[in-house]
Motif scaffolding. Sequence first.
Motif, PDB file in Angstrom:
ATOM      1  N   TRP A 157    -135.955  12.820 -55.674  1.00 21.39           N
ATOM      2  CA  TRP A 157    -135.311  12.781 -56.986  1.00 21.39           C
ATOM      3  C   TRP A 157    -133.967  13.488 -56.908  1.00 21.39           C
ATOM      4  CZ3 TRP A 157    -140.501  13.177 -56.251  1.00 21.39           C
ATOM      5  CH2 TRP A 157    -141.354  12.404 -57.055  1.00 21.39           C
ATOM      6  N   TYR A 158    -132.979  12.982 -57.640  1.00 20.79           N
ATOM      7  CA  TYR A 158    -131.770  13.765 -57.947  1.00 20.79           C
ATOM      8  C   TYR A 158    -131.964  14.211 -59.383  1.00 20.79           C
ATOM      9  CZ  TYR A 158    -129.159  11.900 -53.871  1.00 20.79           C
ATOM     10  OH  TYR A 158    -128.717  11.570 -52.628  1.00 20.79           O
ATOM     11  N   GLY A 159    -132.328  15.459 -59.587  1.00 19.89           N
ATOM     12  CA  GLY A 159    -132.674  15.900 -60.938  1.00 19.89           C
ATOM     13  C   GLY A 159    -133.883  15.109 -61.416  1.00 19.89           C
ATOM     14  N   THR A 160    -133.720  14.374 -62.501  1.00 16.07           N
ATOM     15  CA  THR A 160    -134.847  13.575 -63.004  1.00 16.07           C
ATOM     16  C   THR A 160    -134.777  12.133 -62.509  1.00 16.07           C
ATOM     17  OG1 THR A 160    -133.578  13.014 -64.980  1.00 16.07           O
ATOM     18  CG2 THR A 160    -135.045  14.934 -65.138  1.00 16.07           C
ATOM     19  N   PHE A 161    -133.735  11.805 -61.759  1.00 13.39           N
ATOM     20  CA  PHE A 161    -133.555  10.419 -61.301  1.00 13.39           C
ATOM     21  C   PHE A 161    -134.328  10.184 -60.000  1.00 13.39           C
ATOM     22  CE2 PHE A 161    -130.699   7.421 -58.837  1.00 13.39           C
ATOM     23  CZ  PHE A 161    -131.204   6.276 -59.450  1.00 13.39           C
ATOM     24  N   HIS A 162    -135.288   9.282 -60.058  1.00 17.68           N
ATOM     25  CA  HIS A 162    -136.166   9.003 -58.917  1.00 17.68           C
ATOM     26  C   HIS A 162    -135.446   8.044 -57.965  1.00 17.68           C
ATOM     27  CE1 HIS A 162    -140.666   8.139 -57.777  1.00 17.68           C
ATOM     28  NE2 HIS A 162    -139.960   8.609 -56.782  1.00 17.68           N
ATOM     29  N   VAL A 163    -134.747   8.611 -56.980  1.00 16.27           N
ATOM     30  CA  VAL A 163    -133.838   7.789 -56.167  1.00 16.27           C
ATOM     31  C   VAL A 163    -134.537   7.093 -55.007  1.00 16.27           C
ATOM     32  CG1 VAL A 163    -133.055   9.824 -54.862  1.00 16.27           C
ATOM     33  CG2 VAL A 163    -131.630   7.778 -54.909  1.00 16.27           C
ATOM     34  N   LEU A 164    -135.561   7.716 -54.415  1.00 14.83           N
ATOM     35  CA  LEU A 164    -136.335   7.053 -53.350  1.00 14.83           C
ATOM     36  C   LEU A 164    -137.801   7.068 -53.743  1.00 14.83           C
ATOM     37  CD1 LEU A 164    -134.649   8.544 -50.126  1.00 14.83           C
ATOM     38  CD2 LEU A 164    -134.295   6.255 -51.119  1.00 14.83           C
ATOM     39  N   SER A 201    -125.401  -1.836 -53.653  1.00 12.90           N
ATOM     40  CA  SER A 201    -124.839  -0.509 -53.867  1.00 12.90           C
ATOM     41  C   SER A 201    -125.739   0.259 -54.841  1.00 12.90           C
ATOM     42  CB  SER A 201    -123.429  -0.686 -54.429  1.00 12.90           C
ATOM     43  OG  SER A 201    -122.884   0.559 -54.705  1.00 12.90           O
ATOM     44  N   GLY A 202    -126.018   1.513 -54.511  1.00  8.91           N
ATOM     45  CA  GLY A 202    -126.847   2.335 -55.387  1.00  8.91           C
ATOM     46  C   GLY A 202    -128.338   2.203 -55.139  1.00  8.91           C
ATOM     47  N   SER A 203    -128.731   1.422 -54.119  1.00 12.04           N
ATOM     48  CA  SER A 203    -130.165   1.202 -53.896  1.00 12.04           C
ATOM     49  C   SER A 203    -130.833   2.360 -53.156  1.00 12.04           C
ATOM     50  CB  SER A 203    -130.392  -0.118 -53.154  1.00 12.04           C
ATOM     51  OG  SER A 203    -129.664  -0.150 -51.946  1.00 12.04           O
ATOM     52  N   GLY A 204    -130.038   3.308 -52.648  1.00 14.71           N
ATOM     53  CA  GLY A 204    -130.637   4.476 -52.000  1.00 14.71           C
ATOM     54  C   GLY A 204    -130.511   4.483 -50.482  1.00 14.71           C
ATOM     55  N   LYS A 205    -129.708   3.586 -49.922  1.00 15.81           N
ATOM     56  CA  LYS A 205    -129.588   3.477 -48.462  1.00 15.81           C
ATOM     57  C   LYS A 205    -129.032   4.773 -47.857  1.00 15.81           C
ATOM     58  CE  LYS A 205    -126.667   0.025 -48.802  1.00 15.81           C
ATOM     59  NZ  LYS A 205    -126.501   0.040 -50.265  1.00 15.81           N
ATOM     60  N   SER A 206    -127.926   5.254 -48.418  1.00 14.51           N
ATOM     61  CA  SER A 206    -127.321   6.490 -47.878  1.00 14.51           C
ATOM     62  C   SER A 206    -128.273   7.659 -48.043  1.00 14.51           C
ATOM     63  CB  SER A 206    -126.009   6.812 -48.598  1.00 14.51           C
ATOM     64  OG  SER A 206    -125.043   5.827 -48.339  1.00 14.51           O
ATOM     65  N   THR A 207    -128.899   7.740 -49.198  1.00 14.48           N
ATOM     66  CA  THR A 207    -129.818   8.852 -49.444  1.00 14.48           C
ATOM     67  C   THR A 207    -130.949   8.831 -48.420  1.00 14.48           C
ATOM     68  OG1 THR A 207    -129.294   8.733 -51.800  1.00 14.48           O
ATOM     69  CG2 THR A 207    -131.255   9.969 -51.185  1.00 14.48           C
ATOM     70  N   LEU A 208    -131.472   7.659 -48.123  1.00 14.63           N
ATOM     71  CA  LEU A 208    -132.559   7.558 -47.149  1.00 14.63           C
ATOM     72  C   LEU A 208    -132.113   8.077 -45.790  1.00 14.63           C
ATOM     73  CD1 LEU A 208    -135.330   6.702 -46.143  1.00 14.63           C
ATOM     74  CD2 LEU A 208    -134.449   4.372 -45.849  1.00 14.63           C
TER      75      LEU A 208
HETATM   76  P1  ADP Z   1    -126.398   3.371 -51.579  1.00 11.78           P
HETATM   77  O1  ADP Z   1    -126.027   4.092 -50.337  1.00 11.78           O
HETATM   78  O2  ADP Z   1    -127.460   2.328 -51.389  1.00 11.78           O
HETATM   79  O3  ADP Z   1    -125.213   2.791 -52.296  1.00 11.78           O
HETATM   80  P2  ADP Z   1    -127.011   6.019 -52.583  1.00 11.78           P
HETATM   81  O4  ADP Z   1    -128.121   6.536 -51.753  1.00 11.78           O
HETATM   82  O5  ADP Z   1    -125.646   6.521 -52.306  1.00 11.78           O
HETATM   83  O6  ADP Z   1    -127.051   4.417 -52.586  1.00 11.78           O
HETATM   84  O7  ADP Z   1    -127.293   6.336 -54.116  1.00 11.78           O
HETATM   85  C1  ADP Z   1    -128.490   5.953 -54.747  1.00 11.78           C
HETATM   86  C2  ADP Z   1    -128.457   6.378 -56.183  1.00 11.78           C
HETATM   87  O8  ADP Z   1    -128.447   7.783 -56.274  1.00 11.78           O
HETATM   88  C3  ADP Z   1    -127.216   5.912 -56.941  1.00 11.78           C
HETATM   89  O9  ADP Z   1    -127.604   5.578 -58.263  1.00 11.78           O
HETATM   90  C4  ADP Z   1    -126.322   7.116 -56.933  1.00 11.78           C
HETATM   91  O10 ADP Z   1    -125.488   7.132 -58.048  1.00 11.78           O
HETATM   92  C5  ADP Z   1    -127.328   8.264 -56.981  1.00 11.78           C
HETATM   93  N1  ADP Z   1    -126.837   9.455 -56.265  1.00 11.78           N
HETATM   94  C6  ADP Z   1    -126.361   9.506 -55.010  1.00 11.78           C
HETATM   95  N2  ADP Z   1    -126.049  10.766 -54.657  1.00 11.78           N
HETATM   96  C7  ADP Z   1    -126.335  11.537 -55.734  1.00 11.78           C
HETATM   97  C8  ADP Z   1    -126.239  12.942 -56.019  1.00 11.78           C
HETATM   98  N3  ADP Z   1    -125.795  13.796 -55.084  1.00 11.78           N
HETATM   99  N4  ADP Z   1    -126.623  13.358 -57.240  1.00 11.78           N
HETATM  100  C9  ADP Z   1    -127.089  12.508 -58.167  1.00 11.78           C
HETATM  101  N5  ADP Z   1    -127.215  11.176 -57.988  1.00 11.78           N
HETATM  102  C10 ADP Z   1    -126.850  10.690 -56.784  1.00 11.78           C
END
Ligand code: ADP
Length: 261
Positions: free
Chosen positions: A31-38, A57-64
């Motif tokens: 989660w980023y805060g309350t946002f369930h990103v993965l 874009s925004g699907s969570g690839k970088s975060t993963l």
């Molecule tokens: P991708 O690489 O697939 O474009 P990201 O992993 O960058 O996706 O981001 C996934 C989601 O998480 C997006 O909605 C983005 O806005 C959000 N996000 C990314 N980094 C942060 C962060 N540090 N804090 C809050 N939200 C984030």
Amino acid sequence: MSEMSAQREIDRSHMQVSDEVAIQITHMNKWYGTFHVLRDINLSVHRGERIVIAGPSGSGKSTLIRCINRLEEHQSGEIIVDGTELSSDLKNIDKIRSEVGMVFQHFNLFPHLTILENCTLAPIWVRKVPRKEAVETAMHFLEKVKIPEQANKYPGQLSGGQQQRVAIARSLCMKPRIMLFDEPTSALDPEMIKEVLDTMVELAEEGMTMLCVTHEMGFARQVANRVIFMDQGQIVEQNEPEEFFNNPQHERTKLFLSQIL
Ligand code: ADP
Ligand code: MG
């Protein structure tokens, strides 16, 4: 979409995938805060595998991929890299960082250091490699990425493609067992994409375990043994490249492919 890399014939016969597991992710959530990103990520990567991660874009690839070398923390589930579980234990994080190289969209070279100094900094100061040996290793990898003659220049004097190849060489100087790439060619002018992809193809041919976030579907077809499609924080679908492109199963995958191919 660039298919340029497909021009280079490669011999995949020796690109063996080992039985050994390099990365094991089970029921991982972030989660980023309350946002369930993965959401409930499950992924097993074998040594020698070359995985392309695609998705909107925004699907969570970088975060993963940032979770895999602990640039980001996950909150539940398990990530095991080279037998080490990623936890808040700092010792483990150091071990992971030294075994997992990462190349970003923006090359992140140190602008005030020469190319050679960029490549020797971490080996000398983090790995405690003697300077002479670090320089030899750096020159070896700069030759590998075909820019040894740039060693004494500064990043600002090089083209984008050359800087990205330096970034790859710099990672390799740490002798990683796994390389993560996050859209390594998306900030480059079209004529420079091929030289960076060629470098990545060579790494793949040498058996490097690679996870690449990229929109270069020619590259995916050429070197990946698996394409993973992510959407809204989930792995929606994964398959070998031919099946993935010719026979996508999910509507979201079909929509994505229709937009990029
Ligand atoms: P991708 O690489 O697939 O474009 P990201 O992993 O960058 O996706 O981001 C996934 C989601 O998480 C997006 O909605 C983005 O806005 C959000 N996000 C990314 N980094 C942060 C962060 N540090 N804090 C809050 N939200 C984030
Ligand atoms: Mg991204």
